[in-house]
Design a protein around this motif. Structure first.
Motif, PDB file in Angstrom:
ATOM      1  N   PHE A 140       0.845  -1.204   0.000  1.00 34.81           N
ATOM      2  CA  PHE A 140       0.000   0.000   0.000  1.00 34.81           C
ATOM      3  C   PHE A 140       0.869   1.239   0.000  1.00 34.81           C
ATOM      4  O   PHE A 140       1.836   1.344   0.744  1.00 34.81           O
ATOM      5  CB  PHE A 140      -0.900   0.005   1.233  1.00 34.81           C
ATOM      6  N   GLY A 141       0.552   2.193  -0.878  1.00 37.76           N
ATOM      7  CA  GLY A 141       1.237   3.478  -0.909  1.00 37.76           C
ATOM      8  C   GLY A 141       0.238   4.580  -1.187  1.00 37.76           C
ATOM      9  O   GLY A 141      -0.883   4.335  -1.629  1.00 37.76           O
ATOM     10  N   THR A 142       0.641   5.810  -0.922  1.00 39.40           N
ATOM     11  CA  THR A 142      -0.257   6.951  -1.099  1.00 39.40           C
ATOM     12  C   THR A 142       0.415   8.035  -1.928  1.00 39.40           C
ATOM     13  O   THR A 142       1.610   7.991  -2.196  1.00 39.40           O
ATOM     14  CB  THR A 142      -0.659   7.545   0.258  1.00 39.40           C
ATOM     15  N   THR A 143      -0.376   9.018  -2.310  1.00 34.26           N
ATOM     16  CA  THR A 143       0.128  10.194  -2.997  1.00 34.26           C
ATOM     17  C   THR A 143      -0.234  11.418  -2.183  1.00 34.26           C
ATOM     18  O   THR A 143      -1.412  11.747  -2.030  1.00 34.26           O
ATOM     19  CB  THR A 143      -0.486  10.310  -4.409  1.00 34.26           C
ATOM     20  N   TYR A 144       0.785  12.070  -1.629  1.00 35.40           N
ATOM     21  CA  TYR A 144       0.571  13.288  -0.862  1.00 35.40           C
ATOM     22  C   TYR A 144       1.123  14.516  -1.567  1.00 35.40           C
ATOM     23  O   TYR A 144       0.738  15.626  -1.299  1.00 35.40           O
ATOM     24  CB  TYR A 144       1.261  13.190   0.513  1.00 35.40           C
ATOM     25  N   GLY A 145       2.060  14.297  -2.477  1.00 35.55           N
ATOM     26  CA  GLY A 145       2.809  15.402  -3.040  1.00 35.55           C
ATOM     27  C   GLY A 145       2.203  16.001  -4.287  1.00 35.55           C
ATOM     28  O   GLY A 145       1.070  15.718  -4.678  1.00 35.55           O
ATOM     29  N   ASP A 146       2.999  16.843  -4.945  1.00 34.53           N
ATOM     30  CA  ASP A 146       2.576  17.560  -6.141  1.00 34.53           C
ATOM     31  C   ASP A 146       3.548  17.217  -7.260  1.00 34.53           C
ATOM     32  O   ASP A 146       4.703  17.658  -7.259  1.00 34.53           O
ATOM     33  CB  ASP A 146       2.577  19.065  -5.856  1.00 34.53           C
ATOM     34  N   HIS A 147       3.092  16.404  -8.214  1.00 33.37           N
ATOM     35  CA  HIS A 147       3.958  15.985  -9.310  1.00 33.37           C
ATOM     36  C   HIS A 147       3.116  15.737 -10.547  1.00 33.37           C
ATOM     37  O   HIS A 147       1.884  15.823 -10.507  1.00 33.37           O
ATOM     38  CB  HIS A 147       4.770  14.738  -8.938  1.00 33.37           C
ATOM     39  N   THR A 148       3.767  15.425 -11.640  1.00 34.83           N
ATOM     40  CA  THR A 148       3.072  15.247 -12.915  1.00 34.83           C
ATOM     41  C   THR A 148       3.151  13.812 -13.410  1.00 34.83           C
ATOM     42  O   THR A 148       3.038  13.554 -14.608  1.00 34.83           O
ATOM     43  CB  THR A 148       3.661  16.190 -13.975  1.00 34.83           C
ATOM     44  N   LEU A 149       3.330  12.867 -12.517  1.00 34.22           N
ATOM     45  CA  LEU A 149       3.405  11.467 -12.914  1.00 34.22           C
ATOM     46  C   LEU A 149       2.033  10.986 -13.380  1.00 34.22           C
ATOM     47  O   LEU A 149       1.004  11.477 -12.914  1.00 34.22           O
ATOM     48  CB  LEU A 149       3.866  10.600 -11.742  1.00 34.22           C
ATOM     49  N   PRO A 150       1.999  10.004 -14.288  1.00 25.38           N
ATOM     50  CA  PRO A 150       0.712   9.426 -14.695  1.00 25.38           C
ATOM     51  C   PRO A 150      -0.042   8.876 -13.490  1.00 25.38           C
ATOM     52  O   PRO A 150       0.560   8.293 -12.571  1.00 25.38           O
ATOM     53  CB  PRO A 150       1.124   8.304 -15.656  1.00 25.38           C
TER      54      PRO A 150
END
Length: 228
Positions: A140-150
Motif C-alpha cells: 500500500f502506498g499513497t500520494t501526498y505530493g505535487d507531481h506530474t506522474l501518470p
C-alpha cells in the motif's frame, strides 16, 4: 531480506537496538546512504531534505553516528552509468530511504533501476525506511505530493505482503486517526499495520516483528487484533 520500516525514524531505544541487530555491528562501524527523493514532491522539499540530513527535523535518522554517510539521489541515476553508483550501493551497510510521496518515490525507484536491484541487494544491506520510504516496500502506498506522474503509476513495490500506515494518531496528520485507518484497512486484502512514531516493523527473511515503545494495531481481513 532485512528491513526496518519506521514511521518517523529511530525514535527510541528499542528501534535503535533493532537496527543494530539487523546491521550485526554498531552504527558507528556501519556505512549508510540516504535517499531523499520522495521529499522533493512536497512543498519546501529541498529544505526538508537538508534538515533530515542535518538532524534538525524529526527523530534521528541520518544523524545516528554512522561511520560514513552519503546521499543517493534517484532522479540523477538514469543519466549516469551504473558503474559509478552500483558498487557504492553494494558496499554500503544501510540504505536510508526518507519520507514524502510514495508514488513519486516508487516511480524513481523503478526508473533508476534501484527497484530491480533491491531483492539481491537486501541479502546484505539493511533497508531502513521512514514513512513513505517504509510504505513503498509494502502492499500500500499513497500520494501526498505535487507531481506530474501518470495517475496509474505504482505507489508501492510490494516486496512484503502487508500494508503499513504510519503516523497513527499524530497531531500533524488528523486523517490518521485509528478510526480512519481501520476503515482504510478494511479495503485492503492483506494484513495492515497502523503504527505511531514510536513503532517500527522489523522484517528478517520473511519473519515480521513489531518493535514498539508506543501504540500500534494490526488489522487482518475480517479479524482485528490489538496490542499497545
Amino acid at each position: 531480506m532485512k528491513l526496518l520500516l519506521t514511521s518517523a525514524g529511530i525514535s527510541n531505544t528499542s528501534i535503535h537496538n533493532a537496527l543494530v541487530d539487523l546491521l550485526g555491528k554498531p552504527i558507528t562501524e556501519a556505512s549508510a546512504l540516504f535517499v531523499p527523493t520522495a521529499i522533493y514532491a512536497l512543498p519546501n522539499g529541498a529544505d526538508i531534505a537538508r534538515r533530515v540530513i542535518c538532524g534538525s527535523l524529526g527523530d534521528p535518522f541520518c544523524e545516528l553516528g554512522w561511520k560514513s554517510l552519503g546521499v543517493l539521489e534517484l532522479t540523477a541515476l538514469p543519466s549516469i552509468k551504473q558503474k559509478l553508483w552500483v558498487p557504492m550501493l553494494q558496499e554500503t551497510d544501510a540504505l536510508l530511504v526518507g519520507g514524502g510521496d510514495c508514488q513519486y518515490l516508487c516511480y524513481w525507484m523503478q526508473q533508476s533501476g534501484l527497484a530491480d536491484l533491491l531483492p539481491s541487494l537486501l541479502r546484505k544491506t539493511v533497508y531502513v525506511g521512514l514513512s513513505a520510504g517504509s510504505m513503498i516496500m509494502t502492499r500500500f502506498g499513497t500520494t501526498y505530493g505535487d507531481h506530474t506522474l501518470p495517475a496509474e503509476s505504482a505507489k508501492s513495490l510490494r516486496l512484503v505482503d502487508f500494508a503499513l500506515h504510519p503516523h497513527l494518531d499524530h497531531e500533524w496528520f488528523p486523517e490518521n486517526s485509528l478510526a480512519n485507518l481501520e476503515k482504510l484497512a478494511a479495503t485492503i486484502p492483506v494484513p495492515s499495520y497502523a503504527i505511531d512514531d514510536h513503532t517500527a516493523i522489523k522484517v528478517t527473511d520473511g519473519t515480521v516483528e513489531v518493535v514498539s515503545e508506543g501504540h500500534w494495531k494490526l488489522f487482518t481481513p475480517n479479524i482485528t487484533h490489538i496490542d499497545v
